[in-house]
Design a protein around this motif. Sequence first.
Motif, mmCIF file in Angstrom:
data_model
loop_
_atom_site.group_PDB
_atom_site.id
_atom_site.type_symbol
_atom_site.label_atom_id
_atom_site.label_comp_id
_atom_site.label_asym_id
_atom_site.label_seq_id
_atom_site.Cartn_x
_atom_site.Cartn_y
_atom_site.Cartn_z
ATOM 1 N N PHE A 131 42.549 -29.792 4.261
ATOM 2 C CA PHE A 131 42.027 -28.833 3.302
ATOM 3 C C PHE A 131 40.739 -29.379 2.691
ATOM 4 O O PHE A 131 40.592 -30.583 2.507
ATOM 5 N N ASP A 132 39.831 -28.467 2.396
ATOM 6 C CA ASP A 132 38.606 -28.831 1.700
ATOM 7 C C ASP A 132 38.178 -27.633 0.859
ATOM 8 O O ASP A 132 37.948 -26.548 1.403
ATOM 9 N N ASP A 133 38.097 -27.826 -0.451
ATOM 10 C CA ASP A 133 37.671 -26.769 -1.357
ATOM 11 C C ASP A 133 38.505 -25.500 -1.170
ATOM 12 O O ASP A 133 37.964 -24.395 -1.045
ATOM 13 N N ASN A 134 39.821 -25.671 -1.106
ATOM 14 C CA ASN A 134 40.765 -24.557 -0.988
ATOM 15 C C ASN A 134 40.599 -23.785 0.312
ATOM 16 O O ASN A 134 40.931 -22.590 0.397
ATOM 17 N N ARG A 135 40.088 -24.444 1.336
ATOM 18 C CA ARG A 135 39.996 -23.850 2.660
ATOM 19 C C ARG A 135 40.825 -24.678 3.635
ATOM 20 O O ARG A 135 40.962 -25.883 3.479
#
Length: 281
Positions: A131-135
Amino acid sequence: MKIHLLFFFGLILSTLIVTTACDSVSTTNPKTPEELKAALINKNWELRSVEENGYGVYAPESDSMYTLNFSAGGGVGGRILCNSCGGNYSISPPNRLFISGYFCTEIACQSPRHPLDFSEAVINQSNPFYFDDNRLFITVGKEGQSTREFRFAPKHATKEVIMARQEDFDRSEWPDGMYQLDEANIAGDSLYIKITYSGCGPHDLNLVFNNYFMESLPVQAYAIITHKNEACRAVFRSEETFDLTPLKKEYRKGYGNGEGTIDISIRQNGETETKLRYEFD
């Protein structure tokens, strides 16, 4: 008596603090299977783009074409085109997602101009994910070979711009509906547009950078807006917001960290251009 009562309540309070710390999981930087699961469940994940070796090669014609949603009980559902799907999933260290027993209804959907081997790539195999920045990012392919990254975002999340591979960019492989860009401006890392286009219904749009960075002072980057091409003549107007962070990250690969300035040109139907200046710290 007071001393005993204070000690008793202090013991209860310390027990509650320890229990809460043990039961909580991090969803901002998930690492353990429990944290990864907490970040994964109860969201409707929409496939926004596919990257190959770090560059965008595909964007669905509609945000709802390929979706996944995970439950706390180990079930996974979703859509592939107009078909509903379901199966099971499991998470194993280090950060691997396995979707199994995935089956879909067999409705004869209208075939998109740009299909994707979604189920063959993601289903019935163990893939790294993070996950990265809610992605959500699911990586497909073996180490040392060509890899593809399936990039998902929750429904209604702001879209990131797509950094396409420049060397062999083929415009025909991307949705190519006509449009008129009525207004555009930048505030911080966000690009806001007002756009008019025709079609049979409202469309999902993407902003794709396909030529960057042209050496000048400041450097230049060229982008196009992609949406599906339909024969209907109904006219729609839309306001969209795009996150320019991927463009900033790509700039810093070649020019280093710190302040930067990019002159952005958005091409309209291969003819006129709208020019904007993007400045960042």
